[in-house]
Scaffold this motif. Sequence first.
Motif, PDB file in Angstrom:
ATOM      1  N   VAL A 148       0.857  -1.183   0.000  1.00 23.29           N
ATOM      2  CA  VAL A 148       0.000   0.000   0.000  1.00 23.29           C
ATOM      3  C   VAL A 148       0.891   1.230   0.000  1.00 23.29           C
ATOM      4  CG1 VAL A 148      -0.190  -0.131   2.518  1.00 23.29           C
ATOM      5  CG2 VAL A 148      -1.823   1.249   1.247  1.00 23.29           C
ATOM      6  N   VAL A 149       0.555   2.213  -0.840  1.00 24.39           N
ATOM      7  CA  VAL A 149       1.355   3.426  -0.983  1.00 24.39           C
ATOM      8  C   VAL A 149       0.734   4.525  -0.129  1.00 24.39           C
ATOM      9  CG1 VAL A 149       2.330   5.093  -2.590  1.00 24.39           C
ATOM     10  CG2 VAL A 149       1.914   2.737  -3.347  1.00 24.39           C
ATOM     11  N   LEU A 150       1.547   5.080   0.783  1.00 22.78           N
ATOM     12  CA  LEU A 150       1.061   6.053   1.758  1.00 22.78           C
ATOM     13  C   LEU A 150       1.931   7.301   1.708  1.00 22.78           C
ATOM     14  CD1 LEU A 150       0.634   3.429   4.592  1.00 22.78           C
ATOM     15  CD2 LEU A 150      -1.247   4.545   3.364  1.00 22.78           C
ATOM     16  N   TYR A 151       1.287   8.465   1.515  1.00 18.59           N
ATOM     17  CA  TYR A 151       2.037   9.704   1.328  1.00 18.59           C
ATOM     18  C   TYR A 151       2.000  10.639   2.528  1.00 18.59           C
ATOM     19  CZ  TYR A 151       3.683   9.749  -3.539  1.00 18.59           C
ATOM     20  OH  TYR A 151       4.385   9.527  -4.680  1.00 18.59           O
ATOM     21  N   SER A 152       1.149  10.400   3.503  1.00 18.05           N
ATOM     22  CA  SER A 152       1.059  11.309   4.645  1.00 18.05           C
ATOM     23  C   SER A 152       0.735  10.534   5.908  1.00 18.05           C
ATOM     24  CB  SER A 152      -0.022  12.372   4.416  1.00 18.05           C
ATOM     25  OG  SER A 152      -1.310  11.797   4.535  1.00 18.05           O
ATOM     26  N   PRO A 153       1.143  11.050   7.074  1.00 20.21           N
ATOM     27  CA  PRO A 153       0.784  10.383   8.331  1.00 20.21           C
ATOM     28  C   PRO A 153      -0.724  10.246   8.492  1.00 20.21           C
ATOM     29  CG  PRO A 153       2.546  11.969   8.713  1.00 20.21           C
ATOM     30  CD  PRO A 153       2.070  12.185   7.305  1.00 20.21           C
ATOM     31  N   ARG A 154      -1.472  11.256   8.077  1.00 20.73           N
ATOM     32  CA  ARG A 154      -2.919  11.174   8.223  1.00 20.73           C
ATOM     33  C   ARG A 154      -3.496  10.040   7.377  1.00 20.73           C
ATOM     34  NH1 ARG A 154      -7.576  15.532   6.424  1.00 20.73           N
ATOM     35  NH2 ARG A 154      -9.270  14.598   7.636  1.00 20.73           N
ATOM     36  N   THR A 155      -2.997   9.892   6.155  1.00 19.97           N
ATOM     37  CA  THR A 155      -3.467   8.805   5.308  1.00 19.97           C
ATOM     38  C   THR A 155      -3.094   7.455   5.906  1.00 19.97           C
ATOM     39  OG1 THR A 155      -3.189  10.225   3.367  1.00 19.97           O
ATOM     40  CG2 THR A 155      -3.437   7.874   2.977  1.00 19.97           C
ATOM     41  N   ALA A 156      -1.895   7.357   6.471  1.00 21.07           N
ATOM     42  CA  ALA A 156      -1.467   6.102   7.091  1.00 21.07           C
ATOM     43  C   ALA A 156      -2.375   5.741   8.261  1.00 21.07           C
ATOM     44  CB  ALA A 156      -0.018   6.226   7.560  1.00 21.07           C
ATOM     45  N   ARG A 157      -2.687   6.718   9.100  1.00 24.68           N
ATOM     46  CA  ARG A 157      -3.576   6.453  10.233  1.00 24.68           C
ATOM     47  C   ARG A 157      -4.978   6.069   9.762  1.00 24.68           C
ATOM     48  NH1 ARG A 157      -0.576  10.911  12.336  1.00 24.68           N
ATOM     49  NH2 ARG A 157      -2.177  12.371  11.598  1.00 24.68           N
ATOM     50  N   THR A 158      -5.441   6.739   8.710  1.00 26.01           N
ATOM     51  CA  THR A 158      -6.767   6.433   8.165  1.00 26.01           C
ATOM     52  C   THR A 158      -6.803   5.019   7.621  1.00 26.01           C
ATOM     53  OG1 THR A 158      -7.188   8.752   7.612  1.00 26.01           O
ATOM     54  CG2 THR A 158      -8.479   7.097   6.443  1.00 26.01           C
ATOM     55  N   PHE A 159      -5.771   4.628   6.879  1.00 30.44           N
ATOM     56  CA  PHE A 159      -5.732   3.273   6.338  1.00 30.44           C
ATOM     57  C   PHE A 159      -5.759   2.241   7.465  1.00 30.44           C
ATOM     58  CE2 PHE A 159      -3.425  -0.491   4.734  1.00 30.44           C
ATOM     59  CZ  PHE A 159      -4.251  -0.809   3.677  1.00 30.44           C
TER      60      PHE A 159
END
Length: 237
Positions: A168-179
């Motif tokens: 999974v490609v993650l560009y921001s801490p917020r996106t990582a937490r959401t995922f």
Amino acid sequence: MRVLITRPLEDAKPLARELAKIGVDSLIEPLLTIEYLDDPPPLAGVQALLMTSANGVRAFVRLGNERTLPLFAVGDATARTAAEWNFENIFSAAGDVAALAELVAAKCDPAGGELLHVAGSRVAGDLGGRLAGGGFKYRRAVLYAAKKSENLTAEARDALRAGDIAGVVLYSPRTARTFAELVRAAGLDDDLANIYAFCLSAAVADALSGLGWCKPAVARHPDQASITVLIGNELCP
């Protein structure tokens, strides 16, 4: 070999095209939806624009025709978006917020006027604090908001459960937490053993700390070229 790209659609498509060139297929699953705001910022006395995302550029151009002010972009992807919209004086820090602050300090004059940071309702890093420490006048104009998804799509859930996604490609801490939140809500924790988390930065990887199902891999530089190389090295040996 397929990866899940979690970026907003306009940013995910160029990355998917680059990955296709190295034989990696993509499933685009935007975890943040960009909502633009209609409140043009005053530009009188502004000496330069600061952009920390391509979405900032897109939000700004919706509200007016100013293209002559110097534009300082955090990275090359943001700079390319500015070029596509015909900004005339573009400078890329090719890095992170710290690199952007250094570039602005080297190119701008604290007495030359205000620095306008076009941004979303949430920002990473303290760009304003860094510049204020150098005597600059800094103002942040909130021109868009990134609304996080409440669920994974059925297509993404099925692909993850079937083991059809290698990373999974993650560009921001917020996106990582959401995922991570959405994976737990979907009951997918046990289905994701050894999946790669391709992270744009160490801060993104840190947001996944404590999750046993992922193998964090961090790009050498926070840009699309580096994350493409990272994915290629791990999935296409």
